[in-house]
Design an enzyme around this catalytic site. Structure first.
Site, short mmCIF file in Angstrom:
data_model
loop_
_atom_site.label_atom_id
_atom_site.label_comp_id
_atom_site.label_asym_id
_atom_site.label_seq_id
_atom_site.Cartn_x
_atom_site.Cartn_y
_atom_site.Cartn_z
N ASP A 26 110.01 152.26 80.38
CA ASP A 26 109.92 150.90 79.83
C ASP A 26 111.32 150.17 79.72
OD1 ASP A 26 107.10 149.32 77.60
OD2 ASP A 26 109.21 148.44 78.25
N ASP A 32 107.42 145.64 84.04
CA ASP A 32 108.32 146.92 82.81
C ASP A 32 107.71 148.26 82.61
OD1 ASP A 32 107.24 146.33 80.75
OD2 ASP A 32 109.44 146.29 80.17
N GLU A 33 106.73 148.85 83.16
CA GLU A 33 106.99 150.07 82.57
C GLU A 33 105.49 151.13 83.02
OE1 GLU A 33 103.85 148.89 79.19
OE2 GLU A 33 103.27 150.63 79.60
N1 DCP Z 1 105.19 139.91 78.00
C1 DCP Z 1 104.26 138.43 77.73
N2 DCP Z 1 103.39 138.54 76.96
C2 DCP Z 1 102.81 139.65 75.98
C3 DCP Z 1 103.87 141.42 76.56
C4 DCP Z 1 104.99 140.59 77.53
O1 DCP Z 1 104.53 137.48 79.10
N3 DCP Z 1 102.47 138.89 74.77
C5 DCP Z 1 105.61 140.18 79.27
C6 DCP Z 1 107.37 139.32 78.31
C7 DCP Z 1 107.83 140.68 78.56
C8 DCP Z 1 107.24 141.69 79.60
O2 DCP Z 1 105.44 141.42 80.13
O3 DCP Z 1 109.36 140.90 78.88
C9 DCP Z 1 107.26 143.25 79.08
O4 DCP Z 1 106.95 143.39 77.90
P1 DCP Z 1 106.61 144.14 77.08
O5 DCP Z 1 105.82 144.22 75.61
O6 DCP Z 1 107.50 145.60 77.43
O7 DCP Z 1 108.12 143.28 75.96
P2 DCP Z 1 109.74 143.90 76.51
O8 DCP Z 1 110.33 144.59 77.42
O9 DCP Z 1 110.15 142.10 76.64
O10 DCP Z 1 110.17 143.96 75.07
P3 DCP Z 1 110.67 145.93 74.56
O11 DCP Z 1 111.24 145.78 74.65
O12 DCP Z 1 110.11 145.70 73.18
O13 DCP Z 1 110.13 146.61 75.72
MG MG Z 2 109.03 146.29 77.68
#
Ligand code: DCP
Ligand code: MG
Length: 384
Positions: free
Chosen positions: A40, A134-135
């Protein structure tokens, strides 16, 4: 990880044929022979923006629209220190962190970066199940580089993502998906956590119920009301009681809390639906305008159906009123809808709209979804 634990029960099926059977009749197996990695990316969209624009590095940034009804898609770790979170209204984020820098999202760019991350995954295995951009889960039991330990595969992938793409990933390693996913979240950012079979139950025991797969806020509240706060509380419950209170999910909870999860890493995802929706800058009242938006949605929907190679029988129209009440109307066709069925989709969507009441205050959002798939051929075009 070694293959351990004698057979208590069958592994091939995630669910037994009759989940209402008393658990004494169930034979459970904990298969610890697989090596699963869950990757992730850290603050994905925000990290890409900071990578591409040095002026943003080390600063609190949010990806999303700053104005109007904009929400934060994600925030850099600098912004998270102020409490800024994904899905938070931008106005609230600005109030928490007044010097927050907003950056417009670039979806096509993130998709391309995601593809580069997958190119790295494919150096190790083709058994990759994407969960979002991203996962992903990777089954590295028999990896292309012959690396013995799952943790070494995860280390190598993290290092290549950093060196070649300038981005930071967190990874979790264990013998099943449930534990690998929890592990990747454990030491974020830049995390690398392995849960060995002999430590799994002790690890699970410290988890709050919210950490379990499938437990959202509503289920968590239900668990608390039943006195289930941590994993040991959950383990005390019999299977029949869990089934009675939680339906099919009760069966998953019963197994997860015992460190059992035999779900395979699926190289493509079974999509349940494809849809799109639009939030309006101003609430819409005029039928003519609403009909135009519906036509636009149908056009977008057919494009998405095409990209996903998705075919499904149910069309659902979602209308969110100015006061946030949400109504849905659905129609199930005998002949499924696909990318080529734009005309029929429009006719059927118009019929659903005609039967819906438009409140005097107007509409805030409209959405259109196709579900009930009959066939899912994403990722298998090479068959043709
Ligand atoms: N995303 C979005 N709306 C949300 C949650 C996420 O558009 N409610 C998008 C933006 C993030 C991406 O999906 O960058 C990946 O989601 P993650 O939950 O993995 O969050 P992040 O990668 O940003 O942060 P983390 O370091 O907690 O994984
Ligand atoms: Mg993420």
């Amino acid at each position: 990880m070694t293959s351990s634990e004698s057979s208590l029960l069958p592994t091939s099926e995630h669910r037994p044929p009759d989940v209402t059977a008393d658990e004494t009749a169930l034979v459970l197996t904990r298969d610890t022979s697989r090596k699963i990695v869950h990757v992730d990316m850290d603050a994905f969209y925000a990290s890409v923006e900071q990578r591409d624009n040095p002026a943003l590095r080390g600063r609190p940034i949010a990806v999303g629209h700053a104005e109007g009804r904009g929400v934060v898609a994600t925030a850099s770790y600098e912004a998270r220190q102020y409490g800024v979170r994904s899905a938070m209204p931008s106005a609230k984020a600005k109030a928490l962190c007044p010097h927050l820098i907003f950056v417009e999202g670039r979806m096509a760019h993130y998709k391309a970066v995601s593809q580069s991350i997958h190119d790295i995954f494919h150096r190790y295995t083709d058994i990759i199940e994407p969960i979002s951009l991203d996962e992903a889960f990777l089954d590295v039991t028999h990896n292309k580089r012959g690396i013995a330990l799952g943790v070494d595969v995860a280390k190598a992938i993290k290092a290549e993502i950093r060196a070649e793409l300038g981005l930071v990933a967190s990874a979790g390693v264990s013998y099943n998906k449930f534990l690998a996913k929890i592990a990747s979240d454990w030491r974020k950012p830049d995390g690398l956590c392995t849960i060995h079979p002999d430590r799994a139950l002790a690890f699970i025991d410290q988890l709050p119920i919210e950490a379990f797969w499938g437990v959202g806020p509503a289920t968590a509240a239900k668990c608390h009301a039943l006195g289930i706060h941590k994993a040991p509380d959950l383990r005390a419950w019999s299977l029949s009681d869990l089934l009675r209170h939680f339906g099919q999910s009760g069966y998953d909870f019963y197994r997860f809390v015992r460190g059992i999860d035999d779900r395979p890493v699926r190289a493509w995802r079974e999509r349940k639906s494809v849809g799109c929706e639009r939030t309006f800058r101003h609430d819409l009242r005029a039928r003519r305008q609403i009909a135009q938006v519906l036509a636009d949605l149908v056009e977008e929907l057919t494009k998405r159906l095409g990209r996903a190679h998705f075919v499904g029988c149910t069309l659902t129209l979602k209308l969110r009123h100015h006061d946030f009440t949400t109504k849905t109307r659905a129609y199930t066709a005998e002949v499924p809808y696909g990318a080529m069925d734009g005309v029929r989709l429009l006719e059927d969507a118009q019929r659903l709209l005609l039967g819906a009441a438009i409140p005097a205050g107007g509409l805030r959002l409209m959405g259109l979804t196709v579900s009930t798939p009959i066939q899912e051929i994403e990722g298998s075009l090479s068959l043709f």
